[in-house]
Structure formats: C-alpha cells, structure tokens
Design a protein around this motif. Structure first.
Motif, PDB file in Angstrom:
ATOM      1  N   ASP A 151      39.088  29.895  39.101  1.00 17.23           N
ATOM      2  CA  ASP A 151      39.728  31.036  38.120  1.00 17.23           C
ATOM      3  C   ASP A 151      39.698  32.152  39.061  1.00 17.23           C
ATOM      4  O   ASP A 151      38.736  32.691  39.345  1.00 17.23           O
ATOM      5  CB  ASP A 151      38.439  30.934  36.993  1.00 17.23           C
ATOM      6  N   GLY A 152      40.923  32.624  39.314  1.00 14.26           N
ATOM      7  CA  GLY A 152      41.238  34.008  39.895  1.00 14.26           C
ATOM      8  C   GLY A 152      41.836  35.018  39.187  1.00 14.26           C
ATOM      9  O   GLY A 152      42.455  35.649  39.633  1.00 14.26           O
ATOM     10  N   GLY A 153      41.436  34.756  37.731  1.00 14.20           N
ATOM     11  CA  GLY A 153      42.086  35.709  36.857  1.00 14.20           C
ATOM     12  C   GLY A 153      43.375  35.171  36.279  1.00 14.20           C
ATOM     13  O   GLY A 153      43.715  34.453  36.717  1.00 14.20           O
ATOM     14  N   ASN A 204      47.769  36.945  48.180  1.00 15.59           N
ATOM     15  CA  ASN A 204      46.441  36.570  47.253  1.00 15.59           C
ATOM     16  C   ASN A 204      45.436  35.958  48.285  1.00 15.59           C
ATOM     17  O   ASN A 204      45.623  34.933  48.864  1.00 15.59           O
ATOM     18  CB  ASN A 204      46.768  35.350  46.355  1.00 15.59           C
ATOM     19  N   TYR A 208      36.763  35.743  43.237  1.00  9.69           N
ATOM     20  CA  TYR A 208      37.800  37.153  43.293  1.00  9.69           C
ATOM     21  C   TYR A 208      38.594  37.602  44.187  1.00  9.69           C
ATOM     22  O   TYR A 208      38.090  37.397  45.333  1.00  9.69           O
ATOM     23  CB  TYR A 208      36.635  38.334  43.030  1.00  9.69           C
ATOM     24  N   ASP A 209      39.888  37.969  43.874  1.00  6.12           N
ATOM     25  CA  ASP A 209      40.718  38.279  44.764  1.00  6.12           C
ATOM     26  C   ASP A 209      40.450  39.223  45.847  1.00  6.12           C
ATOM     27  O   ASP A 209      40.795  39.169  47.009  1.00  6.12           O
ATOM     28  CB  ASP A 209      42.221  38.442  44.184  1.00  6.12           C
ATOM     29  N   GLU A 210      39.725  40.359  45.237  1.00  4.51           N
ATOM     30  CA  GLU A 210      39.547  41.411  46.014  1.00  4.51           C
ATOM     31  C   GLU A 210      38.585  41.278  47.361  1.00  4.51           C
ATOM     32  O   GLU A 210      38.614  41.679  48.350  1.00  4.51           O
ATOM     33  CB  GLU A 210      39.010  42.692  45.560  1.00  4.51           C
ATOM     34  N   ASN A 211      37.421  40.273  46.889  1.00  8.49           N
ATOM     35  CA  ASN A 211      36.516  40.052  47.979  1.00  8.49           C
ATOM     36  C   ASN A 211      36.212  38.519  47.600  1.00  8.49           C
ATOM     37  O   ASN A 211      35.028  38.239  47.124  1.00  8.49           O
ATOM     38  CB  ASN A 211      35.313  40.994  47.608  1.00  8.49           C
ATOM     39  N   PRO A 212      36.872  37.518  48.164  1.00 14.32           N
ATOM     40  CA  PRO A 212      36.294  36.112  47.841  1.00 14.32           C
ATOM     41  C   PRO A 212      34.956  35.870  48.393  1.00 14.32           C
ATOM     42  O   PRO A 212      34.767  36.278  49.737  1.00 14.32           O
ATOM     43  CB  PRO A 212      37.441  35.281  48.542  1.00 14.32           C
ATOM     44  N   ASN A 213      34.248  35.149  47.753  1.00 18.48           N
ATOM     45  CA  ASN A 213      32.877  34.748  48.100  1.00 18.48           C
ATOM     46  C   ASN A 213      33.044  33.618  49.183  1.00 18.48           C
ATOM     47  O   ASN A 213      33.570  32.519  48.886  1.00 18.48           O
ATOM     48  CB  ASN A 213      32.082  34.295  47.103  1.00 18.48           C
ATOM     49  N   ILE A 260      42.439  34.706  48.005  1.00 16.06           N
ATOM     50  CA  ILE A 260      41.646  33.548  47.694  1.00 16.06           C
ATOM     51  C   ILE A 260      42.401  32.428  48.282  1.00 16.06           C
ATOM     52  O   ILE A 260      41.911  31.954  48.935  1.00 16.06           O
ATOM     53  CB  ILE A 260      41.586  33.142  46.326  1.00 16.06           C
ATOM     54  N   ARG A 266      34.867  30.679  39.515  1.00 13.95           N
ATOM     55  CA  ARG A 266      35.274  31.984  39.562  1.00 13.95           C
ATOM     56  C   ARG A 266      35.082  32.515  40.898  1.00 13.95           C
ATOM     57  O   ARG A 266      34.264  32.581  41.584  1.00 13.95           O
ATOM     58  CB  ARG A 266      34.671  32.790  38.483  1.00 13.95           C
TER      59      ARG A 266
END
Length: 204
Positions: free
Chosen positions: A173-175, A125, A6-11, A127, A4
């Motif tokens: 999984d990016g939503g 995007n 997250y698009d806003e703040n990729p780890n 990610i 998983r």
C-alpha cells in the motif's frame, strides 16, 4: 499480506521484507508513478509464469516490461544506446515512461519478443526503485487492470488487496495509484517513436 510503505521515506525494514519475498520467488503488487503493477524478480521463471497466468497470458506471448532503479541499470540489459536516445532518456527518467530498447544477452529469454527488444521503466516512485536497488535485479512489470471497463485500472490499494490478496504473496500500500498508464516510446529505430501516449509529456 498488505504492507504500508511511504513513498517519501520508505522504511528499510519493510523494503527488505519485500525483497525477501521476491528472492523466494514471490509475486507482489506495488505502486509506481502511474498505475499499480504486478511483478516479480525477472530471474525467477516460475514467478514470471504465475504473473502471466494471473493475466491469462502465455509468458512468451506477453509484453512484460521491467523496472530498473536508474539509467545505468537499464544499460546492463540493453545493446549500446545511441547518444541522442540516452540524452532523451536521461531528461525523462525517473518518470512515467516505458522505453522499448534492443535487449542484450542479460535479458532472460522469456522477456525478449521476436524483435529482441524489451520495455524498461524507471518510475518516479521511491518505493519500487528502492526495492529494485536492494534486490539487485529488475522487477517485472505488468499493470493491475480492473474487470470494470469504465475504471480500467484499480487505484485503491485496499481494493487491490481484496481482489489479488489470495493470488499474490504481498501487496504494497503506497497510497492511491493513478489510472493513466505510462507513455510508451519505441527506441529501437533511428528515431524514437511514441507508440502509446499515456501519462507524461516526453521531453526530446
């Protein structure tokens, strides 16, 4: 493997995990600003062949495009782009567009069609753009289609993982994804021409 991100703040740790899979010749499923894509590092011929087999295509017959992280990255793989076309691309990228451009010698042979052109994307995007930036090479792009004609594209990453989990090395999984593909614009002639209207209105 399902990760998983997250698009806003990729780890960053997760991004590096994905990049390692790609560098080792792996195949991934990843989110874009349109539909989920299946892809690999464009410099890994065996991985490209794997993706082609997943789509029941011969690599040399497939119209695979690839994802760059920004406009200057695209210019590494294209013959000189005219000023008007460059300005139009700048207005529309990152965004849900695939631009067909004249390929230069940096593009691996298996991506060039007989016209020596190639489709390029810079999705909106974070990610996949972060992955490409960290990898240093474009990621090949082809859509995750659904067998169900009504659905056409699968939008739920968990369902994608159920279907493709054994066939690829990693699913991101990016939503939820979209089910409308990108708009394809042919920039190889004198005037850019929309060859497929998908998501996004082209600003000229």
């Amino acid at each position: 493997m399902l990760i998983r991100i997250y698009d806003e703040n990729p780890n960053q740790r997760d991004i590096l995990k994905v990049v390692e899979v790609l560098r080792n010749g792996g195949v991934i499923v990843y989110p874009t600003d349109t539909i989920y894509g299946i892809g690999c590092d464009i410099t890994q011929p065996k991985a490209v062949e794997r993706v082609a087999r997943l789509k029941n295509l011969k690599p040399e017959k497939a119209d695979f495009s690839f994802i760059c992280h920004d406009l200057s990255h695209i210019s590494d793989f294209s013959k000189p782009i005219s000023n008007p076309v460059f300005k139009m691309m700048k207005k529309n990228l990152p965004g849900p567009f695939t631009f067909i451009i004249q390929a230069n010698s940096q593009v691996p042979k298996m991506f060039k069609n007989r016209k020596k052109s190639v489709g390029v994307r810079v999705p909106d995007n974070n990610i996949i753009r972060e992955i490409v930036r960290e990898l240093g090479n474009p990621v090949m792009s082809t859509s995750v289609r659904d067998e169900d004609e009504i659905l056409e594209y699968t939008t739920d990453p968990e369902l994608i993982e159920e279907k493709f989990g054994d066939l690829v090395d990693l699913v991101i999984d990016g939503g939820y994804g979209d089910n409308i593909p990108s708009t394809v614009v042919d920039c190889t002639g004198d005037v850019p021409e929309i060859v497929r209207q998908g998501k996004g209105e082209l600003i000229e």
